[in-house]
Design an enzyme around this catalytic site. Structure first.
Site, mmCIF file in Angstrom:
data_model
loop_
_atom_site.group_PDB
_atom_site.id
_atom_site.type_symbol
_atom_site.label_atom_id
_atom_site.label_comp_id
_atom_site.label_asym_id
_atom_site.label_seq_id
_atom_site.Cartn_x
_atom_site.Cartn_y
_atom_site.Cartn_z
ATOM 1 N N CYS A 1 -6.431 -1.276 4.306
ATOM 2 C CA CYS A 1 -5.593 -2.157 3.491
ATOM 3 C C CYS A 1 -6.388 -3.323 2.931
ATOM 4 O O CYS A 1 -6.105 -3.814 1.837
ATOM 5 C CB CYS A 1 -4.396 -2.653 4.299
ATOM 6 S SG CYS A 1 -4.822 -3.544 5.804
ATOM 7 N N GLU B 1 -2.736 0.357 -5.676
ATOM 8 C CA GLU B 1 -3.536 0.633 -4.481
ATOM 9 C C GLU B 1 -3.901 2.114 -4.434
ATOM 10 O O GLU B 1 -3.029 2.973 -4.476
ATOM 11 C CB GLU B 1 -2.763 0.247 -3.222
ATOM 12 C CG GLU B 1 -3.583 0.407 -1.957
ATOM 13 C CD GLU B 1 -2.824 -0.022 -0.710
ATOM 14 O OE1 GLU B 1 -3.452 -0.589 0.200
ATOM 15 O OE2 GLU B 1 -1.606 0.218 -0.652
ATOM 16 N N GLU C 1 3.048 -6.634 6.675
ATOM 17 C CA GLU C 1 1.651 -6.545 6.229
ATOM 18 C C GLU C 1 1.559 -5.268 5.409
ATOM 19 O O GLU C 1 1.525 -4.168 5.949
ATOM 20 C CB GLU C 1 0.705 -6.531 7.428
ATOM 21 C CG GLU C 1 -0.743 -6.870 7.071
ATOM 22 C CD GLU C 1 -1.564 -5.654 6.676
ATOM 23 O OE1 GLU C 1 -1.683 -5.396 5.450
ATOM 24 O OE2 GLU C 1 -2.072 -4.980 7.572
ATOM 25 N N TRP D 1 -1.277 4.374 10.478
ATOM 26 C CA TRP D 1 -2.151 5.423 10.993
ATOM 27 C C TRP D 1 -3.620 5.142 10.700
ATOM 28 O O TRP D 1 -4.498 5.717 11.342
ATOM 29 C CB TRP D 1 -1.779 6.769 10.363
ATOM 30 C CG TRP D 1 -1.649 6.729 8.877
ATOM 31 C CD1 TRP D 1 -0.487 6.588 8.171
ATOM 32 C CD2 TRP D 1 -2.682 6.790 7.899
ATOM 33 N NE1 TRP D 1 -0.742 6.560 6.816
ATOM 34 C CE2 TRP D 1 -2.085 6.685 6.620
ATOM 35 C CE3 TRP D 1 -4.072 6.946 7.977
ATOM 36 C CZ2 TRP D 1 -2.823 6.716 5.441
ATOM 37 C CZ3 TRP D 1 -4.804 6.972 6.789
ATOM 38 C CH2 TRP D 1 -4.184 6.859 5.544
ATOM 39 N N ASN D 2 -3.915 4.272 9.744
ATOM 40 C CA ASN D 2 -5.323 4.120 9.346
ATOM 41 C C ASN D 2 -6.149 3.366 10.371
ATOM 42 O O ASN D 2 -7.324 3.656 10.576
ATOM 43 C CB ASN D 2 -5.422 3.462 7.964
ATOM 44 C CG ASN D 2 -4.761 2.109 7.898
ATOM 45 O OD1 ASN D 2 -3.817 1.818 8.634
ATOM 46 N ND2 ASN D 2 -5.247 1.259 7.010
ATOM 47 N N LYS E 1 6.636 1.687 17.620
ATOM 48 C CA LYS E 1 6.789 2.972 16.962
ATOM 49 C C LYS E 1 5.502 3.225 16.167
ATOM 50 O O LYS E 1 5.318 2.670 15.082
ATOM 51 C CB LYS E 1 8.018 2.950 16.036
ATOM 52 C CG LYS E 1 8.427 4.335 15.521
ATOM 53 C CD LYS E 1 7.682 4.689 14.272
ATOM 54 C CE LYS E 1 8.017 6.083 13.781
ATOM 55 N NZ LYS E 1 7.115 6.535 12.693
ATOM 56 N N PRO E 2 4.584 4.061 16.694
ATOM 57 C CA PRO E 2 3.365 4.360 15.956
ATOM 58 C C PRO E 2 3.651 5.298 14.790
ATOM 59 O O PRO E 2 4.718 5.916 14.717
ATOM 60 C CB PRO E 2 2.480 5.037 17.010
ATOM 61 C CG PRO E 2 3.455 5.689 17.935
ATOM 62 C CD PRO E 2 4.653 4.774 17.978
ATOM 63 N N GLY F 1 2.218 -1.243 6.645
ATOM 64 C CA GLY F 1 2.281 -0.004 5.883
ATOM 65 C C GLY F 1 2.323 -0.300 4.400
ATOM 66 O O GLY F 1 1.919 -1.383 3.955
ATOM 67 N N SER F 2 2.821 0.634 3.631
ATOM 68 C CA SER F 2 2.847 0.476 2.181
ATOM 69 C C SER F 2 3.894 -0.551 1.764
ATOM 70 O O SER F 2 4.848 -0.839 2.500
ATOM 71 C CB SER F 2 3.152 1.814 1.510
ATOM 72 O OG SER F 2 4.505 2.180 1.732
#
Length: 496
Positions: A270, A364, A236, A140-141, A164-165, A214-215
């Site tokens: 990120c 993070e 990533e 989302w960022n 898939k957003p 994502g995370s």
């Protein structure tokens, strides 16, 4: 469940909490049906060839470009980031789309390779084939730029894509798929929306590869789900990127870059700056400049705010816990601090004297905070930069040793005397090591990531030595030994 009974969820504006739009929560059956449809489209898409796909992708690029402000507005509404930042993100995504379309043939076209002396009668060729359908789970960022690094390169390589957003930015994904079909006339790119269950269904749908951003923790869950069908993945994940300032650095430029890298997009980047290590000789003047720049940036709901809200509400307590731990461990906040975290917004925070084992340094944060530490030498700076399980990106400001220091840092990417510049260069690979993930998007490596290499050997003439036959003779075996000895036997001899 009928279409009328499909459950929905709301996309919210994080600045105001208002509903932007509602989207369906797609079930596993729906996802699998979309993937099956994508397989049908993949055949047509592959048959177009490199030039045909380039033509179609350029048509899509034209549509996106002409409507870039419309796309930026959706990004602004769903993430809360300033419209100008959303525009920059969209522009970078367009640039990568153009690169992928125009370079796919050069990178992935058939290539002749040497067949060696023993197999000299063979013509050796490497061909790159598409994987079929690629699944992309986006963040989302940066809801345009980041997934476009997978979508564009996968499409250019000849694959259909199911995207898939994030549940926080579904409108961006729907817009991209809609404009693609409008430009191309076929649903080669499709979008599914929903939460973790929808993403899990995509992981287990039998796609040729799954690209996830994502995370780190979610990345591990994606890998576990994909393992059920031996689906390869590109991960990533998170980062805790370091920023090094050498004694000969341009301090004004370095402070400006550190401020933007730490606070832009409210720190929700990120590859953003979270740790700064400064040579002792320039620590004080650099810190003064950084603090001054941090005080010029405020986060609020106004249209002229330079940074927006924290898009994901669950991140707010994490940011606060990092700041609180740093302060409790003896750290000091020169800007921001204990009161920086609000209901929707977090103010820029500069922390000093923070122990290296504080969670503000080791985990993070994903918010507009940064720790700044003094080092005796740049060797110490490199050592501290590498003392992390992450390894995504890094920044070095140094006139004499920039490239040397950047090369010593354990990270997938680095910028020298600039900030996050590697992400905007289409020719460069993007990705990390360690807990920051593996695999690469962008550049030639990104195109190859969404294909598989196939080696083909074709006999050109009858060989002098018939080695791959039961008719092989002892004499031929002796000749083979002589050839191998002549070629390789002199290497590694021990002189007496």
């Amino acid at each position: 469940m009928t279409a009328a009974e499909t459950k929905t969820f709301d996309s919210l504006n994080p600045r105001t909490g208002d509903v932007v739009a509602s989207y369906p929560i797609h079930s596993a059956d729906h996802v699998h049906a979309v993937v099956a449809r994508a397989r049908e489209q993949a055949d047509w898409w592959q048959e177009l060839g490199f030039e045909g796909r380039k033509h179609q992708l350029n048509k899509w690029k034209g549509v996106i470009t002409r409507r870039i402000n419309q796309l930026a507005q959706i990004v602004h509404d769903e993430t809360g980031k300033p419209h100008g930042d959303a525009l920059l993100e969209a522009a970078l995504g367009i640039d990568h789309l153009g690169y992928a379309a125009s370079h796919a043939k050069k990178v992935l076209g058939p290539k002749r390779v040497s067949s060696g002396l023993v197999m000299a009668n063979q013509a050796a060729t490497v061909r790159y084939h598409p994987l079929g359908v690629v699944g992309v789970i986006g963040p989302w960022n940066y809801p345009v730029f980041t997934p476009m690094g997978s979508i564009a390169y996968a499409l250019a390589a000849g694959n259909a894509v199911v995207f898939k957003p994030s549940e926080y930015t579904p409108g961006v994904g729907v817009w991209l798929a809609r404009t693609f079909e409008e430009a191309v006339g076929r649903p080669v790119l499709q979008t599914v929306t929903g939460f973790g269950e929808t993403g899990n269904a995509l992981c287990t749908s039998g796609v040729g590869k799954l690209a996830f951003t994502g995370s780190t923790n979610t990345g591990k869950k994606v890998m576990a789900a994909c393992a059920e069908t031996l689906t390869p993945v590109v991960i990533e994940a998170g980062g805790k990127d370091a920023f090094l300032v050498d004694r000969d650095a341009d301090l004004e430029a370095a402070a400006d870059a550190a401020a933007w890298g730490a606070f832009a997009n409210a720190g929700q980047t990120c590859v953003g700056v979270e740790r700064v290590y400064v040579h002792k000789d320039v620590y004080d003047p650099f810190l003064d400049k950084l603090v001054a720049k941090a005080r010029e940036v405020t986060a609020n709901a106004s249209d002229d705010s330079k940074i927006g809200p924290i898009t994901m509400p669950s991140q707010l307590p994490i940011i606060k816990s990092h700041i609180d731990d740093a302060l409790a461990r003896g750290g000091r906040a020169l800007v921001g601090g204990a009161d920086a975290v609000g209901e929707r917004f977090v103010q820029p925070t500069v922390l000093v004297d923070v122990p290296e084992d504080s969670i503000a340094v080791t985990e993070e944060t994903f918010g507009p905070t940064v720790t700044v530490a003094k080092v005796e030498s740049m060797d110490e700076a490199v050592e501290k930069a590498n003392a992390t399980r992450y390894g995504l990106a890094a920044t070095v400001f140094s006139k004499a040793r920039g490239m040397e220091l950047a090369d010593k840092i354990r990270s997938g990417m680095a910028s020298v005397n600039g900030i996050i510049t590697f992400a905007g260069v289409p020719n460069l690979p993007f990705g990390g090591v360690g807990d920051s993930g593996f695999g690469r998007i962008h550049g030639a490596d990104g195109l190859r990531e969404f294909s598989y290499a196939k080696g083909i050997a074709r006999k050109r003439f009858t060989p002098l030595l018939n080695l791959t036959s039961f008719a092989r003779t002892k004499a031929q075996e002796g000749q083979l030994a002589q050839i191998v000895t002549l070629l390789h036997g002199r290497q590694g001899t021990i002189e007496k």
